[in-house]
Design a protein around this motif. Structure first.
Motif, PDB file in Angstrom:
ATOM      1  N   LEU A   1       5.045   6.168   0.385  1.00  0.00           N
ATOM      2  CA  LEU A   1       3.878   5.665   1.099  1.00  0.00           C
ATOM      3  C   LEU A   1       2.642   5.854   0.234  1.00  0.00           C
ATOM      4  CD1 LEU A   1       2.745   4.524   3.793  1.00  0.00           C
ATOM      5  CD2 LEU A   1       2.379   6.914   4.494  1.00  0.00           C
ATOM      6  N   ASN A   2       1.921   4.774  -0.027  1.00  0.00           N
ATOM      7  CA  ASN A   2       0.741   4.805  -0.888  1.00  0.00           C
ATOM      8  C   ASN A   2      -0.520   4.559  -0.074  1.00  0.00           C
ATOM      9  OD1 ASN A   2       2.204   4.959  -3.511  1.00  0.00           O
ATOM     10  ND2 ASN A   2       2.978   2.975  -2.849  1.00  0.00           N
ATOM     11  N   TRP A   3      -1.642   5.085  -0.577  1.00  0.00           N
ATOM     12  CA  TRP A   3      -2.931   4.909   0.079  1.00  0.00           C
ATOM     13  C   TRP A   3      -3.360   3.446   0.054  1.00  0.00           C
ATOM     14  CZ3 TRP A   3      -7.594   8.674  -0.225  1.00  0.00           C
ATOM     15  CH2 TRP A   3      -7.238   9.887   0.374  1.00  0.00           C
ATOM     16  N   GLY A   4      -4.030   3.007   1.133  1.00  0.00           N
ATOM     17  CA  GLY A   4      -4.670   1.704   1.160  1.00  0.00           C
ATOM     18  C   GLY A   4      -3.714   0.572   1.492  1.00  0.00           C
ATOM     19  N   SER A   5      -4.229  -0.646   1.293  1.00  0.00           N
ATOM     20  CA  SER A   5      -3.465  -1.844   1.634  1.00  0.00           C
ATOM     21  C   SER A   5      -2.683  -2.407   0.458  1.00  0.00           C
ATOM     22  CB  SER A   5      -4.434  -2.918   2.139  1.00  0.00           C
ATOM     23  OG  SER A   5      -5.320  -3.303   1.095  1.00  0.00           O
TER      24      SER A   5
ATOM     25  N   ARG B   1       3.791   9.581 -11.235  1.00  0.00           N
ATOM     26  CA  ARG B   1       4.331  10.846 -10.724  1.00  0.00           C
ATOM     27  C   ARG B   1       5.073  10.657  -9.408  1.00  0.00           C
ATOM     28  NH1 ARG B   1       1.865  16.801 -10.180  1.00  0.00           N
ATOM     29  NH2 ARG B   1       3.254  17.543  -8.536  1.00  0.00           N
ATOM     30  N   ARG B   2       4.474   9.917  -8.477  1.00  0.00           N
ATOM     31  CA  ARG B   2       5.071   9.755  -7.160  1.00  0.00           C
ATOM     32  C   ARG B   2       6.425   9.055  -7.233  1.00  0.00           C
ATOM     33  NH1 ARG B   2       1.786  10.050  -2.749  1.00  0.00           N
ATOM     34  NH2 ARG B   2       2.618   8.168  -1.778  1.00  0.00           N
ATOM     35  N   PHE B   3       6.512   7.988  -8.021  1.00  0.00           N
ATOM     36  CA  PHE B   3       7.782   7.264  -8.113  1.00  0.00           C
ATOM     37  C   PHE B   3       8.833   8.067  -8.883  1.00  0.00           C
ATOM     38  CE2 PHE B   3       5.150   3.334  -7.353  1.00  0.00           C
ATOM     39  CZ  PHE B   3       5.677   3.096  -6.091  1.00  0.00           C
ATOM     40  N   HIS B   4       8.395   8.803  -9.908  1.00  0.00           N
ATOM     41  CA  HIS B   4       9.344   9.633 -10.645  1.00  0.00           C
ATOM     42  C   HIS B   4       9.928  10.708  -9.739  1.00  0.00           C
ATOM     43  CE1 HIS B   4      11.175  12.057 -13.794  1.00  0.00           C
ATOM     44  NE2 HIS B   4      10.568  13.103 -13.269  1.00  0.00           N
TER      45      HIS B   4
ATOM     46  N   ARG C   1      14.051   2.595  -6.902  1.00  0.00           N
ATOM     47  CA  ARG C   1      14.533   1.411  -6.201  1.00  0.00           C
ATOM     48  C   ARG C   1      14.397   1.513  -4.685  1.00  0.00           C
ATOM     49  NH1 ARG C   1      17.185   1.889 -10.915  1.00  0.00           N
ATOM     50  NH2 ARG C   1      17.475  -0.023 -12.129  1.00  0.00           N
ATOM     51  N   GLY C   2      13.626   2.481  -4.215  1.00  0.00           N
ATOM     52  CA  GLY C   2      13.421   2.620  -2.785  1.00  0.00           C
ATOM     53  C   GLY C   2      12.338   1.690  -2.273  1.00  0.00           C
ATOM     54  N   SER C   3      11.920   1.916  -1.034  1.00  0.00           N
ATOM     55  CA  SER C   3      10.910   1.095  -0.381  1.00  0.00           C
ATOM     56  C   SER C   3       9.502   1.541  -0.781  1.00  0.00           C
ATOM     57  CB  SER C   3      11.063   1.192   1.138  1.00  0.00           C
ATOM     58  OG  SER C   3      10.026   0.513   1.801  1.00  0.00           O
ATOM     59  N   ILE C   4       8.628   0.567  -1.048  1.00  0.00           N
ATOM     60  CA  ILE C   4       7.227   0.845  -1.374  1.00  0.00           C
ATOM     61  C   ILE C   4       6.384   0.415  -0.175  1.00  0.00           C
ATOM     62  CG2 ILE C   4       5.326   0.403  -2.959  1.00  0.00           C
ATOM     63  CD1 ILE C   4       7.421  -0.386  -5.063  1.00  0.00           C
ATOM     64  N   GLU C   5       5.711   1.380   0.473  1.00  0.00           N
ATOM     65  CA  GLU C   5       4.950   1.090   1.686  1.00  0.00           C
ATOM     66  C   GLU C   5       3.489   1.493   1.504  1.00  0.00           C
ATOM     67  OE1 GLU C   5       6.971   2.784   5.022  1.00  0.00           O
ATOM     68  OE2 GLU C   5       8.937   2.025   4.387  1.00  0.00           O
TER      69      GLU C   5
END
Length: 332
Positions: A218-222, A204-207, A276-280
């Motif tokens: 921005l995703n939870w955790g490491s 859902r978040r990436f879509h 295709r954006g940044s994954i943090e």
């Protein structure tokens, strides 16, 4: 054969061959797991599959469940109903995760015992195992150490279900069994932004980020914890296989035997979605258990292996999400 491990060669005849006309009650038939089990039963030719909605039968209501069992008298029960959710849902609503799941399980199992249901499969979760269990996790690790604090109330409820199944076997001689699936995903999953598990949440978040042109997610955790993922259609096949081939009190792990980091999973989902954006990552948020990989040797010894790879499964799940987006099927 190891002590305590009941196995059968892949060519063995079923120990409990199921009649295609048997009345099979799938508890939780509208959820991720229950819907998949229902699909597999019908695909196999079962003609009497029943699964009332929660509006038709609230499994938390003891009297209603008891009356329903007395009226319908199922021959086989697959107990897939549960309150489920990811880290945030478990952390913010622990009371419901304990109370609702205990009531669902006790009501269904007690009513099934009262009607002497011959064959029952209770579905738990891999979160029943200690947080720092030796990897891959064998079924014998149950109750050997402390649980992961973020979902310990859900885990305790599921452990209680396993013990009740074992108690029924000892005291009443009914051949009931338990299975412990790894992390599941697939069609009819919960894509809610706060209450979903990691894989549908990432879908859902990436879509949404792709559609909105957002440059970073921005995703939870490491992103470092390792997780195992099983397509729910593979779980459904495993459930039917266990009902026919397995008969012992010990739970059976159901998984793939392989895992990936959450970071690798995120990258694979983003690739599938076309983001295709940044994954943090936000390491201030909880990671949960460092690793959770199941030992599936007990199940593979019974002649079962998964068919759907992770890349293929994610693509199928995203296709389903797109097809049902905006409908009541996608919980948001």
């Amino acid at each position: 054969m190891e002590a305590g491990r009941v196995v059968a060669p892949p060519t063995a005849s079923p120990r409990h061959a199921l009649d295609l006309s048997a009345r099979v009650f799938v508890a939780g038939s509208r959820g991720l797991v229950g819907a998949a089990v229902g699909r597999e039963l019908r695909r196999k030719g079962f003609t009497n599959v029943v699964g009332p909605t929660s509006a038709e039968l609230d499994l938390r209501e003891r009297g209603a469940v008891r009356d329903w069992f007395a009226d319908v008298r199922p021959d086989v029960v697959v107990l897939a109903a549960a309150r489920v959710g990811g880290i945030r849902a478990n952390a913010t609503r622990p009371t419901e995760f304990l109370s609702d799941n205990l009531r669902i399980q006790v009501n269904v199992l007690d009513a099934a015992l009262e009607q002497r249901v011959e064959r029952l499969l209770f579905l738990g979760s891999s979160c029943i195992y200690p947080k720092f269990a030796e990897q891959p996790i064998r079924e014998e690790a149950l109750l050997t150490g402390p649980l992961e604090p973020t979902n310990n109330t859900y885990a305790i409820a599921k452990i209680a279900g396993i013990l009740q199944v074992q108690a029924v076997r000892r005291q009443h001689g009914l051949p009931w069994i338990s299975a412990m699936p790894t992390n599941l995903y697939g069609p009819w999953d919960n894509f809610h932004p706060e209450h979903s598990h990691v894989l549908p949440s990432l879908v859902r978040r990436f879509h949404e980020a792709k559609e909105a042109g957002i440059s970073r997610v921005l995703n939870w955790g490491s992103g470092t914890p390792r997780r195992e993922f099983l397509h729910v259609d593979d779980l459904a096949r495993a459930c039917l296989h266990l009902l026919e081939y397995y008969d012992a009190g010990d739970p059976v792990n159901v998984g793939t035997g392989t895992d990936v980091t959450v970071r690798e999973l995120a990258e694979l989902v983003a690739e599938t979605v076309g983001y295709r954006g940044s994954i943090e990552w936000d390491p201030s948020q909880p990671d949960g258990t460092p690793r959770k990989l199941l030992d599936v040797s007990r199940l593979t010894a019974l002649g079962w292996t998964p068919r759907i790879g992770l890349r293929e499964g994610i693509a199928q799940t995203y296709d389903w999400y797109l097809e049902h987006l905006g409908s009541g099927a996608v919980r948001q």
